[in-house]
Scaffold this motif. Sequence first.
Motif, PDB file in Angstrom:
ATOM      1  N   TRP A  99       0.830  -1.293   0.103  1.00 21.96           N
ATOM      2  CA  TRP A  99      -0.055   0.004   0.011  1.00 21.96           C
ATOM      3  C   TRP A  99       0.939   1.116   0.006  1.00 21.96           C
ATOM      4  N   ALA A 100       2.099   1.207   0.640  1.00 21.05           N
ATOM      5  CA  ALA A 100       2.690   2.217   0.797  1.00 21.05           C
ATOM      6  C   ALA A 100       3.489   2.595  -0.473  1.00 21.05           C
ATOM      7  N   TRP A 101       3.862   1.402  -1.542  1.00 23.85           N
ATOM      8  CA  TRP A 101       4.285   1.837  -2.802  1.00 23.85           C
ATOM      9  C   TRP A 101       2.965   2.257  -3.720  1.00 23.85           C
ATOM     10  N   GLU A 102       1.892   1.822  -3.328  1.00 25.51           N
ATOM     11  CA  GLU A 102       0.800   2.354  -4.308  1.00 25.51           C
ATOM     12  C   GLU A 102       0.690   3.981  -3.870  1.00 25.51           C
ATOM     13  N   CYS A 103       0.916   4.245  -2.642  1.00 21.99           N
ATOM     14  CA  CYS A 103       0.537   5.847  -2.382  1.00 21.99           C
ATOM     15  C   CYS A 103       1.816   6.616  -3.114  1.00 21.99           C
ATOM     16  N   ILE A 104       2.804   6.116  -3.034  1.00 22.96           N
ATOM     17  CA  ILE A 104       4.160   6.942  -3.558  1.00 22.96           C
ATOM     18  C   ILE A 104       4.201   6.917  -5.221  1.00 22.96           C
ATOM     19  N   TYR A 105       3.537   5.791  -5.558  1.00 26.05           N
ATOM     20  CA  TYR A 105       3.606   5.580  -7.051  1.00 26.05           C
ATOM     21  C   TYR A 105       2.362   5.611  -7.424  1.00 26.05           C
ATOM     22  N   PRO A 106       1.392   6.594  -7.505  1.00 26.69           N
ATOM     23  CA  PRO A 106       0.088   6.592  -7.892  1.00 26.69           C
ATOM     24  C   PRO A 106      -0.097   6.340  -9.450  1.00 26.69           C
ATOM     25  N   ARG A 107      -1.260   6.005  -9.872  1.00 29.52           N
ATOM     26  CA  ARG A 107      -1.410   5.678 -11.368  1.00 29.52           C
ATOM     27  C   ARG A 107      -2.688   6.324 -11.646  1.00 29.52           C
ATOM     28  N   PRO A 108      -2.831   7.635 -11.827  1.00 33.24           N
ATOM     29  CA  PRO A 108      -3.929   8.385 -12.169  1.00 33.24           C
ATOM     30  C   PRO A 108      -4.121   8.267 -13.757  1.00 33.24           C
ATOM     31  N   TYR A 109      -5.345   8.718 -14.042  1.00 35.43           N
ATOM     32  CA  TYR A 109      -5.579   8.659 -15.619  1.00 35.43           C
ATOM     33  C   TYR A 109      -5.260   7.415 -16.208  1.00 35.43           C
ATOM     34  N   ALA A 110      -5.550   6.124 -15.663  1.00 35.66           N
ATOM     35  CA  ALA A 110      -5.333   5.009 -16.292  1.00 35.66           C
ATOM     36  C   ALA A 110      -5.945   4.619 -17.762  1.00 35.66           C
ATOM     37  N   GLY A 111      -7.012   5.126 -17.811  1.00 37.77           N
ATOM     38  CA  GLY A 111      -7.713   4.933 -19.202  1.00 37.77           C
ATOM     39  C   GLY A 111      -6.832   5.494 -20.278  1.00 37.77           C
ATOM     40  N   ALA A 112      -6.603   6.787 -19.943  1.00 37.33           N
ATOM     41  CA  ALA A 112      -5.905   7.409 -21.257  1.00 37.33           C
ATOM     42  C   ALA A 112      -4.369   6.971 -21.140  1.00 37.33           C
ATOM     43  N   VAL A 113      -3.855   6.721 -20.065  1.00 43.05           N
ATOM     44  CA  VAL A 113      -2.484   6.009 -20.144  1.00 43.05           C
ATOM     45  C   VAL A 113      -2.385   4.812 -20.911  1.00 43.05           C
ATOM     46  N   ARG A 114      -3.028   3.931 -20.408  1.00 46.99           N
ATOM     47  CA  ARG A 114      -3.213   2.676 -21.215  1.00 46.99           C
ATOM     48  C   ARG A 114      -3.525   2.876 -22.803  1.00 46.99           C
ATOM     49  N   SER A 115      -4.155   3.731 -23.235  1.00 44.86           N
ATOM     50  CA  SER A 115      -4.194   4.069 -24.637  1.00 44.86           C
ATOM     51  C   SER A 115      -3.213   4.526 -25.268  1.00 44.86           C
ATOM     52  N   LEU A 116      -2.503   5.278 -24.696  1.00 47.31           N
ATOM     53  CA  LEU A 116      -1.046   5.897 -24.906  1.00 47.31           C
ATOM     54  C   LEU A 116      -0.072   4.770 -25.365  1.00 47.31           C
ATOM     55  N   GLU A 117      -0.020   3.928 -24.137  1.00 42.95           N
ATOM     56  CA  GLU A 117       0.957   3.100 -24.286  1.00 42.95           C
ATOM     57  C   GLU A 117       0.711   2.207 -25.765  1.00 42.95           C
ATOM     58  N   ALA A 118      -0.676   1.682 -25.615  1.00 41.80           N
ATOM     59  CA  ALA A 118      -0.936   0.783 -26.855  1.00 41.80           C
ATOM     60  C   ALA A 118      -0.609   1.521 -28.033  1.00 41.80           C
ATOM     61  N   GLN A 119      -1.140   2.889 -28.416  1.00 39.64           N
ATOM     62  CA  GLN A 119      -0.904   3.549 -29.659  1.00 39.64           C
ATOM     63  C   GLN A 119       0.380   3.713 -30.021  1.00 39.64           C
ATOM     64  N   HIS A 120       1.325   3.968 -29.041  1.00 34.01           N
ATOM     65  CA  HIS A 120       2.610   4.406 -29.256  1.00 34.01           C
ATOM     66  C   HIS A 120       3.702   3.363 -29.149  1.00 34.01           C
ATOM     67  N   GLY A 121       3.192   2.342 -28.471  1.00 34.66           N
ATOM     68  CA  GLY A 121       4.084   1.203 -28.300  1.00 34.66           C
ATOM     69  C   GLY A 121       5.172   1.494 -27.092  1.00 34.66           C
ATOM     70  N   LEU A 122       4.258   2.129 -26.157  1.00 38.45           N
ATOM     71  CA  LEU A 122       5.435   2.731 -24.976  1.00 38.45           C
ATOM     72  C   LEU A 122       5.471   1.451 -23.994  1.00 38.45           C
ATOM     73  N   PRO A 123       6.553   1.484 -23.213  1.00 38.47           N
ATOM     74  CA  PRO A 123       6.802   0.264 -22.174  1.00 38.47           C
ATOM     75  C   PRO A 123       5.988   0.635 -21.034  1.00 38.47           C
ATOM     76  N   ARG A 124       5.270  -0.390 -20.531  1.00 41.81           N
ATOM     77  CA  ARG A 124       4.236  -0.075 -19.455  1.00 41.81           C
ATOM     78  C   ARG A 124       4.646   0.516 -18.301  1.00 41.81           C
ATOM     79  N   GLY A 125       4.197   1.725 -18.055  1.00 48.12           N
ATOM     80  CA  GLY A 125       4.601   2.539 -16.728  1.00 48.12           C
ATOM     81  C   GLY A 125       5.384   3.696 -17.065  1.00 48.12           C
ATOM     82  N   LEU A 126       5.907   3.741 -18.350  1.00 47.74           N
ATOM     83  CA  LEU A 126       6.855   4.972 -18.714  1.00 47.74           C
ATOM     84  C   LEU A 126       6.171   6.281 -18.625  1.00 47.74           C
TER      85      LEU A 126
END
Length: 338
Positions: free
Chosen positions: A15-42
């Motif tokens: 849970w501490a990692w989840e707080c320190i490394y949040p993942r907002p805007y999940a839908g938009a980020v997933r779409s960008l990763e797929a569209q541009h072939g970006l490494p997951r999490g970049l």
Amino acid sequence: AYDALKRAPSPDDRWAWECIYPRPYAGAVRSLEAQHGLPRGLVYALMRQESAFDPVVVSSARAVGLMQLIPSTAESAAKELELEAFDTLALKSPEVNLKLGGFYIGKLLRTFQGSLPLAAAAYNAGPRAVSHWIEAGADHDTDLWVARIPYDETRTYVGRVLANLARYQWLEGGDDAVSMVPLEIPAGAETGLRLKVTGEGERGFRGGPPGDLYIFITVKPHELFERDGDDIVCEVPVSITQSALGAEIEVPTLFGKAKMKIPAGTQTHKMFRLRGKGLPNIRQHGQGDQFVRVVVETPTRLTSRQKELLEEFAHISGEQHNPISQGFFDKVKDMFGG
């Protein structure tokens, strides 16, 4: 707290990692990763370092929003994406900023043949600067090249973005999301030791061979043993009767239990040496020793009979059987003249 981020969290600490490394805007980020072939999490790794997820922040260099885009860079990206009537005021919109930033980092990755360190450096310092640095250091491994980036800010930035990325990837998929590398740790390894795994670093420049992976060892504290160079120190409690009369006791070592004799009259904190029971020296031949520090335990919750016997002992012995305390009080008398 930073030490806790150097290793994967336990289930209780996730849970501490989840707080320190949040993942907002999940839908938009997933779409960008797929569209541009970006490494997951970049995208998250960049966003965390660039803006700390503040969508309206503006830097002293006029970089704007979540991905901290310079207006001129954003305008160029918008033109390539054929965004009609783009206005730089829209950079404070998370949707627009992410779209342009995701496109730009994807373009940098393609420019630098998929190299994450080079793309991250270019995101911070610009592709022209990175191309110049490559020409100057084309014969270096990528890790060495990063260490020699002439801009302090960019050098630090690359390390932090890649560290963010590794943690985001772990959060996405656990140990399976992180490549495992077999590693042989030599006996006697100590904190700060650097180990090299050949060929497990970043890909080389222009299709060259990959660099090496360097691993720095941190030795966790032990509940029984303390390390002093190649030697080991261990505290062992003994009873008053054992210290007074002498005894043979069992002590823990790195190699199992060992028997040790303590002579009659042993004082607390007396050190005994067990030769060859320490750690091997990794740089030369030889083995350290183990030092056993004896700690005399004072009994508690005495029975009436035990108190009676101790009082009798005190009456019989007087001071002549207590050399340390007798010497101490002699010094006090001399100090105060009498």
